[in-house]
Enzyme design. Sequence first.
Site, PDB file in Angstrom:
ATOM      1  N   CYS A  79      -0.659   4.025  -3.978  1.00 35.24           N
ATOM      2  CA  CYS A  79       0.219   5.188  -4.135  1.00 35.24           C
ATOM      3  C   CYS A  79       1.623   4.759  -4.610  1.00 35.24           C
ATOM      4  O   CYS A  79       1.788   4.370  -5.756  1.00 35.24           O
ATOM      5  CB  CYS A  79       0.263   6.004  -2.847  1.00 35.24           C
ATOM      6  SG  CYS A  79       0.862   7.688  -3.112  1.00 35.24           S
ATOM      7  N   HIS A 166      -5.395   7.143  -1.632  1.00 38.58           N
ATOM      8  CA  HIS A 166      -5.344   6.410  -0.356  1.00 38.58           C
ATOM      9  C   HIS A 166      -6.757   6.046   0.100  1.00 38.58           C
ATOM     10  O   HIS A 166      -7.464   6.881   0.671  1.00 38.58           O
ATOM     11  CB  HIS A 166      -4.656   7.260   0.721  1.00 38.58           C
ATOM     12  CG  HIS A 166      -3.185   7.396   0.517  1.00 38.58           C
ATOM     13  ND1 HIS A 166      -2.275   6.490   1.010  1.00 38.58           N
ATOM     14  CD2 HIS A 166      -2.464   8.328  -0.150  1.00 38.58           C
ATOM     15  CE1 HIS A 166      -1.048   6.857   0.657  1.00 38.58           C
ATOM     16  NE2 HIS A 166      -1.133   7.964  -0.046  1.00 38.58           N
ATOM     17  N   GLU A 168      -7.538   4.225   2.540  1.00 36.79           N
ATOM     18  CA  GLU A 168      -7.580   3.983   3.980  1.00 36.79           C
ATOM     19  C   GLU A 168      -7.903   5.224   4.796  1.00 36.79           C
ATOM     20  O   GLU A 168      -8.266   5.118   5.975  1.00 36.79           O
ATOM     21  CB  GLU A 168      -6.245   3.381   4.453  1.00 36.79           C
ATOM     22  CG  GLU A 168      -5.044   4.318   4.409  1.00 36.79           C
ATOM     23  CD  GLU A 168      -4.342   4.375   3.054  1.00 36.79           C
ATOM     24  OE1 GLU A 168      -3.195   4.859   3.007  1.00 36.79           O
ATOM     25  OE2 GLU A 168      -4.945   3.945   2.048  1.00 36.79           O
TER      26      GLU A 168
END
Length: 508
Positions: A79, A166, A168
């Site tokens: 990001c 993202h 994660e």
Amino acid sequence: MQKKILILDFGSQYTQLIARRVRELNVYCEIHPYNKIPQLDESVQGVILSGSPFSVRDEKAPQVDLSGIKGKLPLLGVCYGAQYLAHHFGGEVMPSATREYGRAMLSLKENDPLLKDLSPRTQVWMSHGDTIGKIPANYRIIASTDDVPVAAYHVGGEQSWGIQFHPEVYHSTEGKQLLKNFVVDICGCAQDWTPDSFIESTVSELKAKVGDDKVVLGLSGGVDSSVAAMLLHKALGQNLTCIFVDMGLLRKDEFETVLESYKNMGLNVIGVRAGDKFLADLKGVTDPEKKRKIIGRDFIEVFDEEAQKLKDVKWLAQGTIYPDVIESTSVNGPSATIKSHHNVGGLPEKMNLKIVEPLRLLFKDEVRRVGHQLQIPDTILGRHPFPGPGLGIRILGEVTAEKVRILQEADKIFIDGLREFGLYDKVWQAGVVLLPVQSVGVMGDERTYESCVALRAVTSTDGMTADWVHLPYDFLAKMSNDIINKVKGINRVVYDISSKPPATIEWE
């Protein structure tokens, strides 16, 4: 030397989640602020740049010196990290036409090691207000979404990548595979960060660091201090003495129960009953922060008094875990104080002791896994978190012996009920709050004017955010009925359905 991935934090709310995902792959990683990069020795096998609340176009946007990293070590920008690598090396970042937030479908443009074994179209999670409009000449786009042409890129001639999404977060369905491609295949990390390896290396380090010195540890009955105690016990044996203080604000019968379980684990534990002192010092105090400070101060005094009776103690052990360490060295400094923490702050200086923190590298879920490996009973490992000041901050207003009695009785009914209904392990934390409110009720033919309690049960992973649990109505009905019928002094029960944020888990 422990091999690791370095995560440079630009202040993203997701940074800890990146670390947790990497560690789930049994790869050790550390988070450091972008402006405090540690020495890049041979233990560092790759670097991840986190997201950020800033735009790379902001005047005060975080700037990082990547001269020792980019082109020399495998590098992944996530990001803000991806935008930084584009913006500062000849590309262009501009405001998005609309804020790109939420689910998106990623389409792979070419075969690339970072995208190995990902589906041709896969769901990812976006959270950004800027977009990469132009990439530098030697960068090539490897994935896009319908709204984001540069969703992932690779830097030619380097092991450097940028991704706009993202990986994660849970909503990026193949995010874990992408992170595995980076940390295992590209960085070459061995997946050897396991509870067994942690125990072995920590016990060895403790023996070398502490030697034959004596150590004192304050036990709380919770997961962190219990696992810390067992690790130290494994390394030091009888040179560890644990002190368990009953402040008179524990759950009903908890002092005896926890003390017994510790003795069964072979620990050398001193139990101290000090409830009268705490209650006397809390008399007339209603301000929550003052209550916390009095309880913290009294704990230090009682602990110090007991520790002074021991001879030749050189070390104070604490159950500090990794989120506490990150918080104290975060990009923006420690967060604003929502409430003061109850710990043994001040003790090392007061007692002239050195500090040892065997869990300072672990997240909470990792602490539990290590505890299982150490064969600590599930009755301790599975316990809900319990606030340091105990029931003192679940009694709103002045704390008295009678109020403690009332709350202990109500709390026991609620916690026992959760276990009986098979709900305890589905809840992260639960408890009862005694409100400074009295209301009219009817019992038999008589009117009553008694206290109200609020039941609280939340789900969470780390306490930073939490949501209220949708407990079954029949369970809540039984709890209300049992508490009102069995606890003299209560005639009304309510259920707290507030999430964090905006509410906190505890009421004080």
